[in-house]
Write a protein that holds these residues in place. Structure first.
Motif, PDB file in Angstrom:
ATOM      1  N   ALA A  79     -10.133   9.374   6.402  1.00  0.00           N
ATOM      2  CA  ALA A  79     -10.534   9.032   7.774  1.00  0.00           C
ATOM      3  C   ALA A  79     -10.775  10.314   8.565  1.00  0.00           C
ATOM      4  O   ALA A  79     -11.773  10.427   9.296  1.00  0.00           O
ATOM      5  N   GLY A  80      -9.885  11.287   8.398  1.00  0.00           N
ATOM      6  CA  GLY A  80     -10.036  12.558   9.103  1.00  0.00           C
ATOM      7  C   GLY A  80     -11.325  13.262   8.716  1.00  0.00           C
ATOM      8  O   GLY A  80     -12.069  13.738   9.571  1.00  0.00           O
ATOM      9  N   LEU A  81     -11.623  13.283   7.412  1.00  0.00           N
ATOM     10  CA  LEU A  81     -12.854  13.936   6.945  1.00  0.00           C
ATOM     11  C   LEU A  81     -14.084  13.242   7.532  1.00  0.00           C
ATOM     12  O   LEU A  81     -15.043  13.892   7.935  1.00  0.00           O
ATOM     13  N   HIS A  82     -14.023  11.895   7.598  1.00  0.00           N
ATOM     14  CA  HIS A  82     -15.143  11.145   8.176  1.00  0.00           C
ATOM     15  C   HIS A  82     -15.326  11.481   9.650  1.00  0.00           C
ATOM     16  O   HIS A  82     -16.453  11.650  10.118  1.00  0.00           O
ATOM     17  N   VAL A  83     -14.209  11.562  10.374  1.00  0.00           N
ATOM     18  CA  VAL A  83     -14.281  11.854  11.808  1.00  0.00           C
ATOM     19  C   VAL A  83     -14.991  13.181  12.038  1.00  0.00           C
ATOM     20  O   VAL A  83     -15.817  13.310  12.942  1.00  0.00           O
TER      21      VAL A  83
ATOM     22  N   THR B  14       0.898  -1.153   0.000  1.00  0.00           N
ATOM     23  CA  THR B  14       0.000   0.000   0.000  1.00  0.00           C
ATOM     24  C   THR B  14       0.936   1.202   0.000  1.00  0.00           C
ATOM     25  O   THR B  14       1.451   1.603   1.025  1.00  0.00           O
ATOM     26  N   PRO B  15       1.210   1.758  -1.208  1.00  0.00           N
ATOM     27  CA  PRO B  15       2.189   2.845  -1.296  1.00  0.00           C
ATOM     28  C   PRO B  15       1.874   3.988  -0.327  1.00  0.00           C
ATOM     29  O   PRO B  15       0.697   4.260  -0.052  1.00  0.00           O
ATOM     30  N   SER B  16       2.922   4.642   0.153  1.00  0.00           N
ATOM     31  CA  SER B  16       2.785   5.707   1.152  1.00  0.00           C
ATOM     32  C   SER B  16       1.736   6.746   0.784  1.00  0.00           C
ATOM     33  O   SER B  16       0.936   7.161   1.623  1.00  0.00           O
ATOM     34  N   GLY B  17       1.759   7.168  -0.481  1.00  0.00           N
ATOM     35  CA  GLY B  17       0.824   8.211  -0.914  1.00  0.00           C
ATOM     36  C   GLY B  17      -0.617   7.790  -0.660  1.00  0.00           C
ATOM     37  O   GLY B  17      -1.448   8.586  -0.212  1.00  0.00           O
ATOM     38  N   ASP B  18      -0.914   6.505  -0.912  1.00  0.00           N
ATOM     39  CA  ASP B  18      -2.271   6.000  -0.709  1.00  0.00           C
ATOM     40  C   ASP B  18      -2.620   6.005   0.781  1.00  0.00           C
ATOM     41  O   ASP B  18      -3.757   6.292   1.155  1.00  0.00           O
ATOM     42  N   ASP B  19      -1.647   5.652   1.606  1.00  0.00           N
ATOM     43  CA  ASP B  19      -1.895   5.654   3.048  1.00  0.00           C
ATOM     44  C   ASP B  19      -2.236   7.062   3.537  1.00  0.00           C
ATOM     45  O   ASP B  19      -3.116   7.241   4.376  1.00  0.00           O
ATOM     46  N   VAL B  20      -1.532   8.057   3.009  1.00  0.00           N
ATOM     47  CA  VAL B  20      -1.820   9.439   3.391  1.00  0.00           C
ATOM     48  C   VAL B  20      -3.263   9.785   3.011  1.00  0.00           C
ATOM     49  O   VAL B  20      -4.005  10.382   3.795  1.00  0.00           O
ATOM     50  N   ILE B  21      -3.658   9.370   1.797  1.00  0.00           N
ATOM     51  CA  ILE B  21      -5.016   9.691   1.346  1.00  0.00           C
ATOM     52  C   ILE B  21      -6.060   8.980   2.205  1.00  0.00           C
ATOM     53  O   ILE B  21      -7.080   9.558   2.575  1.00  0.00           O
ATOM     54  N   VAL B  22      -5.793   7.715   2.564  1.00  0.00           N
ATOM     55  CA  VAL B  22      -6.714   7.001   3.460  1.00  0.00           C
ATOM     56  C   VAL B  22      -6.813   7.769   4.783  1.00  0.00           C
ATOM     57  O   VAL B  22      -7.901   7.936   5.342  1.00  0.00           O
ATOM     58  N   GLY B  23      -5.680   8.280   5.263  1.00  0.00           N
ATOM     59  CA  GLY B  23      -5.670   9.075   6.489  1.00  0.00           C
ATOM     60  C   GLY B  23      -6.529  10.323   6.349  1.00  0.00           C
ATOM     61  O   GLY B  23      -7.309  10.674   7.239  1.00  0.00           O
ATOM     62  N   ILE B  24      -6.417  10.994   5.207  1.00  0.00           N
ATOM     63  CA  ILE B  24      -7.224  12.205   4.965  1.00  0.00           C
ATOM     64  C   ILE B  24      -8.713  11.855   4.953  1.00  0.00           C
ATOM     65  O   ILE B  24      -9.531  12.515   5.601  1.00  0.00           O
TER      66      ILE B  24
ATOM     67  N   VAL C 165      -3.642  14.039  10.517  1.00  0.00           N
ATOM     68  CA  VAL C 165      -3.251  15.282  11.167  1.00  0.00           C
ATOM     69  C   VAL C 165      -3.430  16.467  10.226  1.00  0.00           C
ATOM     70  O   VAL C 165      -3.800  17.560  10.657  1.00  0.00           O
ATOM     71  N   SER C 166      -3.232  16.240   8.913  1.00  0.00           N
ATOM     72  CA  SER C 166      -3.376  17.355   7.985  1.00  0.00           C
ATOM     73  C   SER C 166      -4.829  17.848   7.980  1.00  0.00           C
ATOM     74  O   SER C 166      -5.080  19.042   7.899  1.00  0.00           O
ATOM     75  N   VAL C 167      -5.783  16.887   8.089  1.00  0.00           N
ATOM     76  CA  VAL C 167      -7.191  17.293   8.150  1.00  0.00           C
ATOM     77  C   VAL C 167      -7.451  18.059   9.444  1.00  0.00           C
ATOM     78  O   VAL C 167      -8.108  19.097   9.457  1.00  0.00           O
ATOM     79  N   LEU C 168      -6.889  17.532  10.528  1.00  0.00           N
ATOM     80  CA  LEU C 168      -7.048  18.159  11.837  1.00  0.00           C
ATOM     81  C   LEU C 168      -6.525  19.592  11.798  1.00  0.00           C
ATOM     82  O   LEU C 168      -7.176  20.534  12.243  1.00  0.00           O
ATOM     83  N   ALA C 169      -5.328  19.760  11.223  1.00  0.00           N
ATOM     84  CA  ALA C 169      -4.696  21.074  11.168  1.00  0.00           C
ATOM     85  C   ALA C 169      -5.531  22.034  10.315  1.00  0.00           C
ATOM     86  O   ALA C 169      -5.795  23.173  10.705  1.00  0.00           O
ATOM     87  N   ALA C 170      -5.989  21.521   9.164  1.00  0.00           N
ATOM     88  CA  ALA C 170      -6.788  22.357   8.270  1.00  0.00           C
ATOM     89  C   ALA C 170      -8.065  22.808   8.979  1.00  0.00           C
ATOM     90  O   ALA C 170      -8.466  23.964   8.905  1.00  0.00           O
ATOM     91  N   SER C 171      -8.656  21.860   9.704  1.00  0.00           N
ATOM     92  CA  SER C 171      -9.906  22.161  10.396  1.00  0.00           C
ATOM     93  C   SER C 171      -9.685  23.204  11.494  1.00  0.00           C
ATOM     94  O   SER C 171     -10.493  24.113  11.692  1.00  0.00           O
ATOM     95  N   MET C 172      -8.557  23.080  12.220  1.00  0.00           N
ATOM     96  CA  MET C 172      -8.282  24.047  13.278  1.00  0.00           C
ATOM     97  C   MET C 172      -8.050  25.434  12.708  1.00  0.00           C
ATOM     98  O   MET C 172      -8.511  26.434  13.257  1.00  0.00           O
ATOM     99  N   ASN C 173      -7.333  25.494  11.578  1.00  0.00           N
ATOM    100  CA  ASN C 173      -7.102  26.794  10.921  1.00  0.00           C
ATOM    101  C   ASN C 173      -8.419  27.466  10.581  1.00  0.00           C
ATOM    102  O   ASN C 173      -8.638  28.634  10.864  1.00  0.00           O
ATOM    103  N   THR C 174      -9.305  26.655   9.954  1.00  0.00           N
ATOM    104  CA  THR C 174     -10.594  27.186   9.552  1.00  0.00           C
ATOM    105  C   THR C 174     -11.340  27.737  10.766  1.00  0.00           C
ATOM    106  O   THR C 174     -11.892  28.809  10.745  1.00  0.00           O
ATOM    107  N   ARG C 175     -11.319  26.959  11.858  1.00  0.00           N
ATOM    108  CA  ARG C 175     -12.071  27.365  13.035  1.00  0.00           C
ATOM    109  C   ARG C 175     -11.515  28.639  13.666  1.00  0.00           C
ATOM    110  O   ARG C 175     -12.262  29.484  14.114  1.00  0.00           O
ATOM    111  N   SER C 176     -10.182  28.744  13.703  1.00  0.00           N
ATOM    112  CA  SER C 176      -9.628  29.941  14.336  1.00  0.00           C
ATOM    113  C   SER C 176      -9.965  31.174  13.503  1.00  0.00           C
ATOM    114  O   SER C 176     -10.232  32.233  14.039  1.00  0.00           O
ATOM    115  N   VAL C 177     -10.008  30.993  12.175  1.00  0.00           N
ATOM    116  CA  VAL C 177     -10.413  32.105  11.314  1.00  0.00           C
ATOM    117  C   VAL C 177     -11.869  32.490  11.601  1.00  0.00           C
ATOM    118  O   VAL C 177     -12.205  33.647  11.786  1.00  0.00           O
ATOM    119  N   GLU C 178     -12.715  31.430  11.738  1.00  0.00           N
ATOM    120  CA  GLU C 178     -14.124  31.686  12.011  1.00  0.00           C
ATOM    121  C   GLU C 178     -14.330  32.431  13.330  1.00  0.00           C
ATOM    122  O   GLU C 178     -15.094  33.366  13.430  1.00  0.00           O
TER     123      GLU C 178
END
Lengths: 122, 499
Positions: free
Chosen positions: A25-29, A13-23, A106-119
């Protein structure tokens, strides 16, 4: 971006795919199902460009189905959030897969936190 | 270093081939170390990976491979070097699948696997399942296999203790072995499973709750001319209060009835108090029926049959256990300790790949009152995301080099474990790291000594004499046994403090 990420990196499962699965998962959470379906539509054309095993994981992730190790990682992150423990758990899964997943999450988490602090600043 | 002006790029494609990326990385890093090899790539031939190879000038122009093919690329100084490197890499990649004459089944599910195993080829269906999957799922697989009458070798760790107890009871009821969980070493009917040295077949039956403990005892028995009938692993927790020695008891039943077994040795950490009483009386029973027994319980005080434990010899070190067992089998194992050298200032650091060898070192140094730091580099905290150091010795090499720069360290204890499952050449990375660490220490006028033992036999695939020579040439002081290496260090420290 997807064209150089899907199927990239070491492993069955190439690394790039694992990152996308992680993203995914983050969006689902965060319940960002609209974003999930946008991303999924973009992923589909690139599926033939990776291994059979990885394609299976990606398809499952797009439908919101994740391996137990992904759930465990999310639980650890959501729990007391001890970064050392989280990283330790992540590095136990495969050679790089766990850490790659964590990068996506974590990238989803970080993106989400950025958005929230802006809001909240607005 | 001269860098040659021209290089060649060669590749090999393994069609529809998957290999765990840990194994793949280990083989790639070994290949890259070969003389004349400049760079190695080992990836699934997806378009993205072909792009990455192209970016680093590693994409063969005529590559004919699909996403599900593994491509192995080597850039080397010559055509021949590249071909040899690819041959070696391919041999390493496919070794597991083609070793022996046994045809590999590729079942898609556990049920398919169990059915295929039981169907066999009509003559000799399989009777043992080796389980090496994530611990959470191992019990489900193990239970199906046990219910189908298969013995189990459970390599998986992280199996809940309740599952272990349940499965072991189920196995005993079904008359099969459950070896594990976290069982890395067994030899059944002469067939090594997991990490095992190539030892003579013989009359001593072994029950072992520890992997490298079993390896050290069995290889020392072999050195004494004593062979092993069966080496049954039971998992590290079997003699705990929770598990209560279920599998040790069952293994003892089998060995007591086994006509090929004339003496028995049990190798374990000391059992919990509740378990110890029952176990010792069980062992006394076996001894009174004519099969002498050695209880090799690490850290326990030595005791001979006429004192506390009639009929049972108790030994607190692996070496002691092996000597006593060899003696019962009519052979003497003489261990000659090394002559002392000039005392080394600085503390003792142990960098072990074998967990039980590390425990034995701790016990002996503690008894000798020597302050020390003994690390078991096979412990979970050091192996996260990388193979066990017995498989991939590089992790320890890094630690050795680090110690070269640590001015508090004077003497470093090492183990080198050979046999099936272990690295093909564990000595070379150790030797290279030792030389680097020593030159680092000497550059600041510090003396640094290395003491090691090699846990292996003359028949091990790595070639024990070659391995010992590599270490000796790097200036490593070699002892006959792990315990002897530790005693040597203890004597040095006593000398260092006296002076």
């Amino acid at each position: 971006m997807l064209s150089v990420t899907i199927g990239a990196g070491p492993g069955t499962t190439p690394s790039g795919d694992d990152v996308i699965v992680g993203i995914l998962a983050g969006l689902h959470v965060f319940g960002l199902l609209n974003e999930v379906s946008i991303l999924a539509r973009q992923i589909v054309p690139f599926l033939p460009r990776t291994t059979v095993a990885s394609r299976h994981y990606l398809k499952a992730a797009m439908q919101g189905r994740f391996g137990q190790h992904v759930h465990d990682l999310v639980d650890t992150l959501a729990g007391d959030g001890d970064p050392d423990l989280t990283l330790q758990r992540a590095s136990k899964w495969g050679a790089t897969s766990g850490v790659d997943l964590l990068v996506g999450l974590v990238s989803v988490l970080a993106a989400s936190m950025n958005t929230r602090s802006v809001e909240s600043a607005a | 270093m001269n860098s040659p002006k021209t290089t060649v790029l060669s590749s090999r494609v393994l069609r529809h081939f998957y290999r765990d990326s840990v194994a793949l990385m280990a083989i790639a890093s070994a290949t890259e170390k070969r003389e004349g090899v400049i760079r190695v790539g080992a990836v699934m031939a997806t378009p993205a990976n072909r792009g990455i190879l192209a970016d680093s000038d590693m994409l063969p122009p005529d590559l004919n491979a699909e996403s599900d093919d593994l491509v192995f690329v080597v850039r080397a100084e010559s055509e021949d070097t590249a071909k040899e490197a690819l041959d070696a890499a391919e041999a390493g990649l496919t070794a597991v699948e083609t070793s022996g004459a046994i045809e590999e089944q590729r079942p898609g599910t556990v049920d398919e696997g169990v059915h295929a195993a039981l169907a066999g080829d009509g003559e000799s269906p399989a009777n043992l399942a080796a389980i090496s999957i994530a611990g959470t799922y191992a019990p489900i697989v193990a239970e199906r296999a046990i219910r189908n009458g298969l013995h189990i070798l459970c390599f998986s760790d992280n199996v809940a203790v309740e599952d272990e107890v349940r499965l072991k009871k189920l196995a005993v009821a079904g008359g099969v072995l459950f070896m594990g969980p976290d069982c890395g070493t067994a030899i059944i009917d002469g067939i090594p499973l997991g990490f095992a040295n190539v030892v003579k077949q013989g009359k001593v039956g072994m029950v072992a709750a520890s992997g490298t403990g079993a390896q050290e005892v069995s290889r020392l028995l072999d050195l004494a001319g004593v062979g092993v009938s069966q080496l049954i692993g039971v998992g590290g927790r079997d003699l705990s209060a929770d598990v209560g020695g279920i599998m040790t008891g069952f293994a003892l039943d089998l060995l007591e009835r086994d006509e090929g077994t004339e003496a028995i040795v049990v190798v374990s950490k000391p059992p919990s108090t509740d378990v110890a009483t029952a176990l010792i009386s069980r062992l006394e029973g076996i001894a009174s029926h004519g099969k002498p027994v050695v209880a090799c319980f690490l850290g326990m005080d030595d005791a001979d049959p006429d004192s506390v434990t009639p009929g049972v010899v108790v030994r607190g070190t692996l070496e002691g256990g092996a000597i006593a067992t060899a003696h019962l089998a009519g052979h003497e194992l003489a261990v000659t300790d090394l002559d002392p050298i000039e005392p080394v200032p600085g503390r003792v650091l142990g960098l072990f790949t074998g967990g039980t060898l590390a425990s034995e070192a701790k016990i002996i140094l503690k008894r000798a009152g020597v302050d020390c730091e003994i690390l078991d580099l096979g412990d979970d905290q050091y192996t996260a995301g990388r193979p066990h150091p017995m498989i991939d010795p590089e992790a320890r090499a890094d630690k050795i080099i680090e110690a070269g720069a640590d001015s508090s360290v004077g003497i470093i204890l090492l183990d080198v474990v050979l046999g099936h499952g272990a690295s093909r050449d564990p000595a070379t990375p150790v030797a290279e790291a030792v030389m680097a660490a020593r030159s680092e220490a000497e550059s600041v006028g510090r003396r640094l000594e290395f003491v090691a033992s090699v846990c292996g036999t003359a028949a091990d695939p790595q070639g024990i004499e070659r391995q010992r020579t590599i270490l000796r040439d790097a200036g490593v002081i070699l002892a006959a046994t792990n315990a002897s290496a530790v005693r040597f260090v203890a004597a040095q420290q006593a000398g260092a403090h006296a002076s």
